[in-house]
Structures are given as C-alpha cells and as structure tokens.
Design an enzyme around this catalytic site. Sequence first.
Site, PDB file in Angstrom:
ATOM      1  CG  HIS A 218      -0.270   0.352   2.490  1.00 54.79           C
ATOM      2  ND1 HIS A 218       0.499  -0.561   3.166  1.00 54.79           N
ATOM      3  CD2 HIS A 218      -0.207   1.497   3.209  1.00 54.79           C
ATOM      4  CE1 HIS A 218       0.991   0.009   4.262  1.00 54.79           C
ATOM      5  NE2 HIS A 218       0.585   1.253   4.308  1.00 54.79           N
TER       6      HIS A 218
HETATM    7  C1  UD1 Z   1      -2.173   5.674   5.873  1.00 52.20           C
HETATM    8  C2  UD1 Z   1      -0.856   6.145   6.497  1.00 52.20           C
HETATM    9  C3  UD1 Z   1       0.192   5.047   6.354  1.00 52.20           C
HETATM   10  C4  UD1 Z   1      -0.317   3.731   6.901  1.00 52.20           C
HETATM   11  C5  UD1 Z   1      -1.631   3.389   6.223  1.00 52.20           C
HETATM   12  C6  UD1 Z   1      -2.220   2.101   6.738  1.00 52.20           C
HETATM   13  C7  UD1 Z   1      -0.374   8.557   6.332  1.00 52.20           C
HETATM   14  C8  UD1 Z   1       0.457   9.576   5.663  1.00 52.20           C
HETATM   15  N1  UD1 Z   1      -0.330   7.325   5.802  1.00 52.20           N
HETATM   16  O1  UD1 Z   1      -1.948   5.507   4.478  1.00 52.20           O
HETATM   17  O2  UD1 Z   1       1.349   5.420   7.078  1.00 52.20           O
HETATM   18  O3  UD1 Z   1       0.647   2.735   6.662  1.00 52.20           O
HETATM   19  O4  UD1 Z   1      -2.557   4.454   6.470  1.00 52.20           O
HETATM   20  O5  UD1 Z   1      -3.396   1.784   6.080  1.00 52.20           O
HETATM   21  O6  UD1 Z   1      -1.008   8.860   7.318  1.00 52.20           O
HETATM   22  N2  UD1 Z   1      -9.494   4.765   2.151  1.00 52.20           N
HETATM   23  C9  UD1 Z   1     -10.677   4.071   2.191  1.00 52.20           C
HETATM   24  N3  UD1 Z   1     -11.235   3.793   3.407  1.00 52.20           N
HETATM   25  C10 UD1 Z   1     -10.659   4.191   4.574  1.00 52.20           C
HETATM   26  C11 UD1 Z   1      -9.461   4.901   4.519  1.00 52.20           C
HETATM   27  C12 UD1 Z   1      -8.892   5.184   3.312  1.00 52.20           C
HETATM   28  O7  UD1 Z   1     -11.216   3.687   1.166  1.00 52.20           O
HETATM   29  O8  UD1 Z   1     -11.234   3.891   5.657  1.00 52.20           O
HETATM   30  C13 UD1 Z   1      -8.870   5.036   0.836  1.00 52.20           C
HETATM   31  C14 UD1 Z   1      -9.200   6.404   0.313  1.00 52.20           C
HETATM   32  O9  UD1 Z   1      -9.382   6.295  -1.055  1.00 52.20           O
HETATM   33  C15 UD1 Z   1      -7.951   7.203   0.582  1.00 52.20           C
HETATM   34  C16 UD1 Z   1      -6.867   6.141   0.463  1.00 52.20           C
HETATM   35  O10 UD1 Z   1      -7.470   4.942   0.952  1.00 52.20           O
HETATM   36  O11 UD1 Z   1      -7.788   8.253  -0.295  1.00 52.20           O
HETATM   37  C17 UD1 Z   1      -5.633   6.452   1.257  1.00 52.20           C
HETATM   38  O12 UD1 Z   1      -5.959   6.686   2.644  1.00 52.20           O
HETATM   39  P1  UD1 Z   1      -5.001   7.620   3.550  1.00 52.20           P
HETATM   40  O13 UD1 Z   1      -5.435   7.589   4.970  1.00 52.20           O
HETATM   41  O14 UD1 Z   1      -4.844   8.948   2.918  1.00 52.20           O
HETATM   42  O15 UD1 Z   1      -3.592   6.938   3.417  1.00 52.20           O
HETATM   43  P2  UD1 Z   1      -3.172   5.394   3.475  1.00 52.20           P
HETATM   44  O16 UD1 Z   1      -2.613   5.033   2.162  1.00 52.20           O
HETATM   45  O17 UD1 Z   1      -4.256   4.551   4.046  1.00 52.20           O
END
Ligand code: UD1
Length: 376
Positions: A218
């Site tokens: 991821h």
């Molecule tokens: C975040 C953390 C990362 C961690 C990861 C674990 C930061 C900078 N990054 O990255 O360190 O390893 O979480 O998962 O804080 N989304 C969903 N449902 C959710 C949450 C997110 O669909 O409940 C999707 C959304 O499209 C979103 C994307 O995942 O845009 C990324 O989510 P985000 O929290 O921005 O970063 P992660 O890649 O999850």
Amino acid sequence: MKRRPQLVCVVGARPNFMKIAPIYTALERPGTIDPILVHTGQHYDEAMKDTFFRQLGIPEPDLDLEVGSGSHAVQTAQIMQRFEPVLEDAAPFAVLVVGDVNSTIACGLVAAKKQVPLIHVEAGLRSGDRTMPEEINRVLTDQLSALLFTTERAARDNLLREGIAEDKIHFVGNVMIDSLLGHLDQAFPPAETLARHGRKWPLNSNNNASDYAVLTLHRPSNVDDPEVLGRLLQTLTEISRRMPIIFPCHPRTDKMIERFGLDGLIAASGIISTPPLGYLEMLGLIRSARLVLTDSGGLQEETTALGVPCVTLRENTERPITITEGTNTLVGSDPDAIFTCVEDILNGGGKRGRIPARWDGKAAQRIVQVIEKKLL
Ligand code: UD1
C-alpha cells in the site's frame, strides 16, 4: 470528588488501533488517569476501522473528528482545525499519539502549540527517506514531544543525533507486540477466513495447508506509479505459480489496480485478492504462512515476533532490528532480488530470528508507569 487527570489519546489510521489498544487497557487498570479517546476519522470504513475496534476491544471513541480522506495538506489541516477545540474543552495534562500517520503529526502540532505535553509512542524510528510522508511525520512529532517511548535501541541513537534530551527517551518495547501476544489465541484459522471470501481450503493441490504466502502492498512509492506497481504484480504473479499468494488489498491499492487496468493480471494468476481483513484474520493468516511479502511497517515487526520470514518490498526500513535480529529481508522492487529471496526461503526455510529485547507484551504497562512518574 476530585476529577482524575485526563489524558487525550489519539488514533486515526489502521496501524494506530493495535498500538492504542494495550495502552488503553493499561491506563484503565490502575485507574489513576482518565483516558479520553479521540478518533480523527482518517480511516473510517468498517474494514479499516470498526472491525479493529471490535476485535481489539477498544471502546467507542469519546470523540470522532470525522475528517475522512484527502490530500496530505487537507487531511492534516482538517484534523488540526477539529482537534484544537477538543483540547480547549478537555484541558488534559497531556496528549498521547502513536506511530507516524498524518493524525499523529496533526494532533501533535496542535498539542505543542497549546503547550500541552505531547507523548509519542513508537518514537525515534527513521528510514532516512524523506520522500516517505511517514518519515516527515516521525521526525517532526519527535521534535515536539515531551516524552518519547521507543521500541528498539537504535531509536534512541536517532533521537540523540537530532538533539532530543536523553531524559525524555524511554525504551519500553513494542505495544504492537503487546496486542499480538494478547490476541494470538483468538486468531482466526485461515480456512475460516478464506471460506468467508468464497475460497476453498487448502489452496493448493498438494494439500499442505501452510503452503501459501501473504502479500500486502500500500506504500505510495509502490502502488501510485503504474510502472512500479505493474512490475511488482508481474513478479508476484510468477511467484504465485509456485505457491498461492493471499493478498488482502488496501483500498488505495485497489483503486490503483483498477485505474491502471491491472485487474486482469491478478485474475489470471495464483494471487487470491480479498478485501482488507480484520486483525484476527490477518494474525491467523500470517502465523501459518510460509512467508510474508509486504511494504508495511507493522508486518515487518509482527513477522519477527511470530518467527515467519518476511520479504520487504522496500529499499529501506525504519525498523532495522527486524533485519539484524528478526526474520526480515529488504529486497526493494527489483524482480531478481525478490525471486532470489523467495527462492532462498522456500529452499532453506528463511531467517529464523529471535525476539528483540522488551517485545514481551509489557510495553504498555511500562509506558503508563513512566507517564505516572514523569507527568502526574
Ligand atoms: C495511511 C498512512 C500510512 C499507513 C496506512 C495504513 C499517512 C500519511 N499514511 O496511508 O502510514 O501505513 O494508512 O493503512 O497517514 N481509504 C478508504 N477507506 C478508509 C481509509 C482510506 O477507502 O477507511 C482510501 C481512500 O481512497 C484514501 C486512500 O485509501 O484516499 C488512502 O488513505 P489515507 O489515509 O490517505 O492513506 P493510506 O494510504 O491509508
């Protein structure tokens, strides 16, 4: 009756939940501190949040800031904006943050500017790679913290090098491993997890139930670029011809696979893609796997604790002890390096490793003792 001193504990994203769970339990036991749980809402889906709260026994948050997804700037700013009034209302004696996600730095920054002592759990980890958003979050959160709790000895040296006073640093061990040890006996059998996703068990024809690998992917550096993600999935597809690979797919990765038209590649391979799995499902899968392929920070530590070989699909790690003492090998995204490492593990069993110091299930207890002594 005198009010107990309040400690605001912050969680935001999936890897925070297994870190806060044992701290919460350890805080409630002596009962000298009144914990207030704030969820920023960075992760919000049932599969990314609620399942973890339920399985880890974390109480409903006292407050949910409901920020949701966004760019780094938008997400961080919104957390800060919504967290500031929380501190004004609660007037806690300290704010505790864990890990290195955007919620960690956002709430840390608000606390520091309001002159509320900040406590950072999992301090001092450094990959040395500032293209990683988490590295920026780590360095800055540590600079703002009044108490820094570390998981491995190298973290202390990193902090001293950055000018942090030695008396703020406490080597307590790993709260993520507290959670792992506390939940191993409840881990779900892989057969049950796979059946729930419509897959038969065992996965392979030779009937060896442990003959599978687990994959997670991821990190933006691996999944946001079509060339890098395509090359990685191509390599993993070839590995999956030797051994089935179970791939609980992160929503970010799922989106990218679809956007880059890579779904067909997975469908035609031995990679078994599932939605994100709960904590107890993952624990059960990893425990019995031949090997784990990952770019996650947490899994590098969990595999070391379980003695399962880990192939890390990154160029660097902020958790060097998983390499020097544990079962981890860094391979990056180069196909030859990945093939060679997997081949070595399949032929020789891989690194056996040993359990690092203070990864003994008691880190949260140590943290609470230090907080009581230093801040109350
Ligand atoms: C975040 C953390 C990362 C961690 C990861 C674990 C930061 C900078 N990054 O990255 O360190 O390893 O979480 O998962 O804080 N989304 C969903 N449902 C959710 C949450 C997110 O669909 O409940 C999707 C959304 O499209 C979103 C994307 O995942 O845009 C990324 O989510 P985000 O929290 O921005 O970063 P992660 O890649 O999850």
